[in-house]
Design a protein around this motif. Sequence first.
Motif, PDB file in Angstrom:
ATOM      1  N   HIS A  40      -4.640 -39.482 -46.806  1.00  0.00           N
ATOM      2  CA  HIS A  40      -5.389 -39.972 -47.960  1.00  0.00           C
ATOM      3  C   HIS A  40      -6.383 -41.060 -47.563  1.00  0.00           C
ATOM      4  O   HIS A  40      -7.433 -41.227 -48.208  1.00  0.00           O
ATOM      5  CB  HIS A  40      -4.435 -40.502 -49.028  1.00  0.00           C
ATOM      6  N   SER A  41      -6.086 -41.788 -46.499  1.00  0.00           N
ATOM      7  CA  SER A  41      -7.029 -42.812 -46.033  1.00  0.00           C
ATOM      8  C   SER A  41      -8.345 -42.189 -45.586  1.00  0.00           C
ATOM      9  O   SER A  41      -9.406 -42.819 -45.696  1.00  0.00           O
ATOM     10  CB  SER A  41      -6.427 -43.616 -44.881  1.00  0.00           C
ATOM     11  N   ASP A  42      -8.305 -40.958 -45.080  1.00  0.00           N
ATOM     12  CA  ASP A  42      -9.543 -40.267 -44.706  1.00  0.00           C
ATOM     13  C   ASP A  42     -10.377 -39.965 -45.948  1.00  0.00           C
ATOM     14  O   ASP A  42     -11.600 -40.125 -45.947  1.00  0.00           O
ATOM     15  CB  ASP A  42      -9.223 -38.973 -43.956  1.00  0.00           C
ATOM     16  N   LEU A  43      -9.705 -39.539 -47.005  1.00  0.00           N
ATOM     17  CA  LEU A  43     -10.402 -39.298 -48.268  1.00  0.00           C
ATOM     18  C   LEU A  43     -11.011 -40.595 -48.799  1.00  0.00           C
ATOM     19  O   LEU A  43     -12.130 -40.607 -49.327  1.00  0.00           O
ATOM     20  CB  LEU A  43      -9.426 -38.705 -49.285  1.00  0.00           C
ATOM     21  N   PHE A 251      10.293 -47.451 -53.538  1.00  0.00           N
ATOM     22  CA  PHE A 251       9.119 -47.408 -52.667  1.00  0.00           C
ATOM     23  C   PHE A 251       7.986 -46.717 -53.428  1.00  0.00           C
ATOM     24  O   PHE A 251       8.071 -45.535 -53.739  1.00  0.00           O
ATOM     25  CB  PHE A 251       9.436 -46.670 -51.364  1.00  0.00           C
ATOM     26  N   GLU A 252       6.945 -47.484 -53.731  1.00  0.00           N
ATOM     27  CA  GLU A 252       5.797 -46.962 -54.464  1.00  0.00           C
ATOM     28  C   GLU A 252       4.746 -46.519 -53.453  1.00  0.00           C
ATOM     29  O   GLU A 252       4.235 -47.319 -52.678  1.00  0.00           O
ATOM     30  CB  GLU A 252       5.234 -48.053 -55.382  1.00  0.00           C
ATOM     31  N   CYS A 253       4.442 -45.220 -53.441  1.00  0.00           N
ATOM     32  CA  CYS A 253       3.568 -44.647 -52.411  1.00  0.00           C
ATOM     33  C   CYS A 253       2.294 -44.052 -53.015  1.00  0.00           C
ATOM     34  O   CYS A 253       1.730 -43.101 -52.468  1.00  0.00           O
ATOM     35  CB  CYS A 253       4.322 -43.578 -51.619  1.00  0.00           C
ATOM     36  N   VAL A 254       1.831 -44.628 -54.115  1.00  0.00           N
ATOM     37  CA  VAL A 254       0.617 -44.173 -54.781  1.00  0.00           C
ATOM     38  C   VAL A 254      -0.480 -45.222 -54.684  1.00  0.00           C
ATOM     39  O   VAL A 254      -1.613 -44.940 -54.292  1.00  0.00           O
ATOM     40  CB  VAL A 254       0.891 -43.831 -56.266  1.00  0.00           C
ATOM     41  N   GLY A 255      -0.142 -46.461 -55.050  1.00  0.00           N
ATOM     42  CA  GLY A 255      -1.136 -47.524 -55.054  1.00  0.00           C
ATOM     43  C   GLY A 255      -1.858 -47.617 -56.379  1.00  0.00           C
ATOM     44  O   GLY A 255      -3.079 -47.754 -56.419  1.00  0.00           O
ATOM     45  N   VAL A 278      -1.959 -47.775 -51.089  1.00  0.00           N
ATOM     46  CA  VAL A 278      -3.132 -48.655 -51.066  1.00  0.00           C
ATOM     47  C   VAL A 278      -3.933 -48.423 -52.337  1.00  0.00           C
ATOM     48  O   VAL A 278      -4.440 -47.322 -52.563  1.00  0.00           O
ATOM     49  CB  VAL A 278      -4.010 -48.375 -49.831  1.00  0.00           C
ATOM     50  N   GLY A 279      -4.043 -49.455 -53.163  1.00  0.00           N
ATOM     51  CA  GLY A 279      -4.702 -49.306 -54.447  1.00  0.00           C
ATOM     52  C   GLY A 279      -6.092 -49.914 -54.494  1.00  0.00           C
ATOM     53  O   GLY A 279      -6.612 -50.405 -53.490  1.00  0.00           O
ATOM     54  N   LYS A 280      -6.683 -49.903 -55.688  1.00  0.00           N
ATOM     55  CA  LYS A 280      -8.030 -50.423 -55.897  1.00  0.00           C
ATOM     56  C   LYS A 280      -7.986 -51.888 -56.315  1.00  0.00           C
ATOM     57  O   LYS A 280      -7.041 -52.344 -56.966  1.00  0.00           O
ATOM     58  CB  LYS A 280      -8.755 -49.596 -56.953  1.00  0.00           C
ATOM     59  N   ARG A 281      -9.018 -52.605 -55.968  1.00  0.00           N
ATOM     60  CA  ARG A 281      -9.093 -54.036 -56.244  1.00  0.00           C
ATOM     61  C   ARG A 281      -9.032 -54.357 -57.746  1.00  0.00           C
ATOM     62  O   ARG A 281      -8.483 -55.385 -58.159  1.00  0.00           O
ATOM     63  CB  ARG A 281     -10.395 -54.586 -55.653  1.00  0.00           C
TER      64      ARG A 281
END
Length: 362
Positions: A40-43, A251-255, A278-281
């Motif tokens: 997902h980091s690539d996206l 464990f939250e794996c969405v962000g 990893v979520g949005k600011r």
Amino acid sequence: MVKAVVVSGPHAQPEVRDVTLPAPGPGDVRVRIAAAGVCHSDLSMFNGTLAPGYPLVLGHEASGVITEVGDQVAGVGPGDRVVLNWAAPCRECWFCEHHEPWLCTAVEGVVSVPGGQLDDGTGVHTCMGVGAFAEEAVLPARSVVPLPDGVPLDLAALLGCAVLTGVGAVRNTGKVRPGESVLVVGLGGIGLSAVLGAKLAGAGEIIAVDLSEEKGKLALAVGATHFLTSHPKLAKDVRALTGGRGVDHAFECVGAAATIRLAWTSTRRGGSCTIVGVGKRDDEVTFNPLELFHFSRNLTSSIYGASDADRDVPELARDVIEGRLDLAPLVTHRIGLEGVPGAFARMTAGEGARSLIELDVR
């Protein structure tokens, strides 16, 4: 010159382009990529979540074989099978010296570095300093970890990000003990790896949650004892499976703010809630002072699974070799470089688990 998946800018379509890589400099190695996982980091590199340099060679989760080394390289050489490490620590900053290499200042905030040229002479950047969606990559020798014999070279790619992050969150951050209950929210590659980690840790109830019913079979295949479809009152269902208390570890794996609240509310008093996604600011989560005091829960994040790849990749490799860790269920699609746009479409739609790019697996 090599074939590589390149994006020219934000929201641009990934394309397979010819890229000329630099020669390995002092301390560098050249790696023939065997396989690379689509993460997902690539996206996030071109959908607006992150802001890398462009044009950009995508990819950071990969395995391969060293073909060439530069001067001053010790410990690895041509012919060595390796896992690529996109978060290679400097070993010199305060965090590294205090045994937290996943917080290394040399890695913090780095999403791309310059490396190579397109066929028209335009300079390109590489994702996370790796650029693994390519036939070959040139990167520092400290960014590769030798892979023991007995681990399939294709599946070993997943050790470079998804498995280190997901299993590491459970082992290193959560420190889950045998018999404890675990909730995993979000079943992408990292979430499914967290389920694997909970199974490795000997957890009791392992409750996996996702919006997609399709993820249920995948979750059960990697070790979940229960699968639930996400909904606003999910915490009630989780408590029903855990003696009315809630889980020991979530464990939250969405962000996302909504799923962080869901994981937090599903955790028992005195339990721990770990944010892996990893979520949005601008997606804010709120807590009131009374609940923070009353529930006495621990809320933390897990960056890269609090992993040191030089330590943890060999340990995970032993788990694979000795039959405790099966990576095969994490891969639902095998593709070539041209299949990356389709992999991103499936990821956005919540379909499948890891798409694995196969290049030169021997």
